[in-house]
Design a protein around this motif. Sequence first.
Motif, short mmCIF file in Angstrom:
data_model
loop_
_atom_site.label_atom_id
_atom_site.label_comp_id
_atom_site.label_asym_id
_atom_site.label_seq_id
_atom_site.Cartn_x
_atom_site.Cartn_y
_atom_site.Cartn_z
N LEU A 168 0.85 -1.19 0.00
CA LEU A 168 0.00 0.00 0.00
C LEU A 168 0.89 1.24 0.00
N ASP A 169 0.47 2.24 -0.73
CA ASP A 169 1.27 3.47 -0.82
C ASP A 169 0.87 4.43 0.30
N TRP A 170 1.62 4.38 1.39
CA TRP A 170 1.33 5.22 2.55
C TRP A 170 1.53 6.71 2.27
N HIS A 171 2.22 7.04 1.20
CA HIS A 171 2.38 8.47 0.89
C HIS A 171 1.02 9.10 0.58
N ASN A 172 0.08 8.27 0.17
CA ASN A 172 -1.27 8.75 -0.14
C ASN A 172 -2.08 8.90 1.15
N PRO A 173 -2.48 10.13 1.52
CA PRO A 173 -3.20 10.35 2.78
C PRO A 173 -4.52 9.56 2.86
N GLU A 174 -5.11 9.28 1.69
CA GLU A 174 -6.36 8.49 1.68
C GLU A 174 -6.11 7.08 2.23
N VAL A 175 -4.97 6.53 1.92
CA VAL A 175 -4.60 5.19 2.42
C VAL A 175 -4.50 5.24 3.94
N ARG A 176 -3.81 6.25 4.42
CA ARG A 176 -3.60 6.33 5.87
C ARG A 176 -4.94 6.53 6.59
N PHE A 194 -2.51 -3.43 19.82
CA PHE A 194 -2.30 -3.56 18.38
C PHE A 194 -0.86 -3.89 18.08
N ARG A 195 -0.68 -4.90 17.25
CA ARG A 195 0.65 -5.22 16.75
C ARG A 195 0.67 -4.80 15.28
N PHE A 196 1.66 -4.04 14.90
CA PHE A 196 1.72 -3.54 13.52
C PHE A 196 2.79 -4.30 12.74
N ASP A 197 2.30 -5.05 11.78
CA ASP A 197 3.16 -5.89 10.96
C ASP A 197 4.15 -5.03 10.15
N VAL A 198 5.40 -5.47 10.13
CA VAL A 198 6.48 -4.80 9.36
C VAL A 198 6.22 -3.30 9.12
N ILE A 199 5.94 -2.61 10.20
CA ILE A 199 5.50 -1.22 10.07
C ILE A 199 6.62 -0.29 9.61
N ASN A 200 7.88 -0.70 9.84
CA ASN A 200 8.97 0.23 9.49
C ASN A 200 9.40 0.16 8.02
N VAL A 201 8.64 -0.59 7.20
CA VAL A 201 8.96 -0.56 5.77
C VAL A 201 7.87 0.18 4.98
N THR A 202 7.05 0.94 5.70
CA THR A 202 5.92 1.60 5.02
C THR A 202 6.32 2.95 4.41
N GLY A 203 7.54 3.40 4.68
CA GLY A 203 7.94 4.72 4.17
C GLY A 203 8.93 4.63 3.02
N LYS A 204 8.55 3.90 1.99
CA LYS A 204 9.50 3.72 0.86
C LYS A 204 9.91 5.05 0.24
N ASP A 205 11.16 5.12 -0.15
CA ASP A 205 11.61 6.27 -0.92
C ASP A 205 10.81 6.28 -2.22
N GLU A 206 10.01 7.34 -2.39
CA GLU A 206 9.03 7.35 -3.49
C GLU A 206 9.63 7.24 -4.88
N ARG A 207 10.91 7.59 -4.98
CA ARG A 207 11.49 7.52 -6.33
C ARG A 207 11.67 6.07 -6.77
N LEU A 208 11.65 5.16 -5.81
CA LEU A 208 11.78 3.73 -6.10
C LEU A 208 12.98 3.45 -7.02
N ILE A 209 14.14 4.00 -6.63
CA ILE A 209 15.32 3.82 -7.47
C ILE A 209 15.93 2.43 -7.29
N ASP A 210 16.69 2.01 -8.28
CA ASP A 210 17.39 0.73 -8.20
C ASP A 210 18.35 0.72 -7.01
N SER A 211 18.50 -0.46 -6.42
CA SER A 211 19.53 -0.60 -5.40
C SER A 211 20.84 -0.95 -6.11
N THR A 212 21.92 -0.96 -5.32
CA THR A 212 23.20 -1.35 -5.92
C THR A 212 23.26 -2.87 -6.11
N GLY A 213 22.23 -3.55 -5.58
CA GLY A 213 22.25 -5.02 -5.63
C GLY A 213 22.65 -5.59 -4.28
#
Length: 554
Positions: A168-176, A194-213
């Motif tokens: 889910l794209d958390w950058h979208n306020p409607e989602v939140r 409440f337990r929040f599943d993998v909550i610390n991966v919800t802030g993806k860098d929006e540019r979604l750039i390639d990693s170095t591998g």
Amino acid sequence: MNNLGQKVIYQIYPKSFYDSNNDGIGDLPGIIQKLDYIKKLNVDMIWFNPFFVSPQHDNGYDIANYYEIDSRFGTMADFEELVAKLKEINVGVMLDMVFNHCSTDHEWFQKALAGDEKYRKFFYLRKAKPDGSLPNNWQSKFGGSAWAKFGDTDYYYLHLYDPTQADLDWHNPEVRKEIYRVINFWRQKGVHGFRFDVINVTGKDERLIDSTGDIAQEKSLYTDTPIVHQYLKEMNQASFGQDPNSITVGEMSSTTIANSIKYSNPNEHELSMVFNFHHLKVDYQNGEKWTKAPFDFMKLKQLFTQWQEEMDQGAGWNALFWNNHDQPWALSRFGDTGIYREKSAEMLATTIHLMRGTPYIYMGEEIGMIDPDYSSIDSYIDVECKNAFKELQQKGISEKQAFDIVKSKSRDNSRVPMHWDSSQYAGFSSVTPWLMPTDQDQINVKDELAHGEIFNYYQNLIKLRHNEELISDGHIRMFLKDDPQVLAYERFLDDQPSKLLVFNNFYGQSHTVTLPKAFQKQAAQVVISNYDQQDINLQETLTLRPYEALAIKI
Ligand code: NOJ
């Protein structure tokens, strides 16, 4: 305040706890039938793994409707009855909120697929690169690319987990907003945890750039990013933060201490505590999960030292745990499954239960359950281990070796049905269960309550947490840091002269330690021990028996 330090939380994997309607799957009425057992243990809250509507591609972590109970597990009326009955015995409910992703069966995803603009913006949809390759090179945590084709369109959608779990794209306020609505719906039903599943991966860098591998660099593009703290503050304010009795825990994938302090320091108004997993990777060879290696005790100690002491200094708060539904049994990894099964189970429990934080007990841990002994890959169900079994062989590892690795690491190890008795299906069901138990003739609740010692030991640890201020509120400092066999720490309060000293021998051989000078020549009262132990006058040295755990007050 909700006295976080005095609480003990029990985790129930509903699919495997108790099957009341004999379909081979555990259910909510089954849990209601076993409340006396939970009462006996005297825990304060139960974390339930997801039982919401789901196609179960990842055992309920792929939610198709956040507002309804999946009919496999029961009805809303069953849930309401469960909450009410737990309230009668003073046990709170903690629900599992899976918001990094939803099932591709969810109506949000289905509407997006049908072209609805509003819902397309709920997901990370991207076109292939001009050269036709995938939008970026990120890997799914369950193997393969993190991108899958979005229906018949030119787009791909991001999935950090299974392709049926769309991020889910958390950058979208409607989602939140939708997410907060879900939390508030369950709060109205009397849920405070409440337990929040993998909550610390919800802030993806929006540019979604390639990693170095490099996998660590890749994770940094979507893990613990500053915006996650902002999201948590907003979520706190919009939902559970309005409830002074709420207890929340974030599951933090590959996190850091600095971030965890921020997530859990009460002044930050984010969460009550964090799960981190570094201590459960000390049997990974070169950081790789799908390997088989003995655990590195010195590394374990070093990690506990760092996390315990630094979280204390930063006023953060840890969830304390060895087991959960994603881990093979700790007893099979760090303890002894033979003659010292009971002693090592108690030692492991002591190690974390007397630390600073909130202990979690995963169902079956309190009777000393161990990994099942399957002889074929066909006995396993979990998507992650099935993928790993194939990938290991593609890398040239023999089928036998790949199987050995999967057997030691599969998440199904702990998902095996609870052993209630020694019968064919472990008293869990009267029909073939969804996952087979294998060693219920050796380890089961009935025998444990009749003549075992582990359950009773857990009861005592829980009692201590409820009553002993040094345990619930004390600071922590490790000692004997270089000892190759014993993990030891002291708990102390700033305004009290007495201290609690805790010694845990992680091995099956006796071992003598030289005590720090400050602790020598003192009268010590035994607080808990897994051997018969009288109060002692401490000398210069102390000898610990195989897998001995000893907590004393001086
Ligand atoms: C963590 C959960 O504990 C695990 O079971 C699940 O597969 C992933 N998050 C994805 O939701």
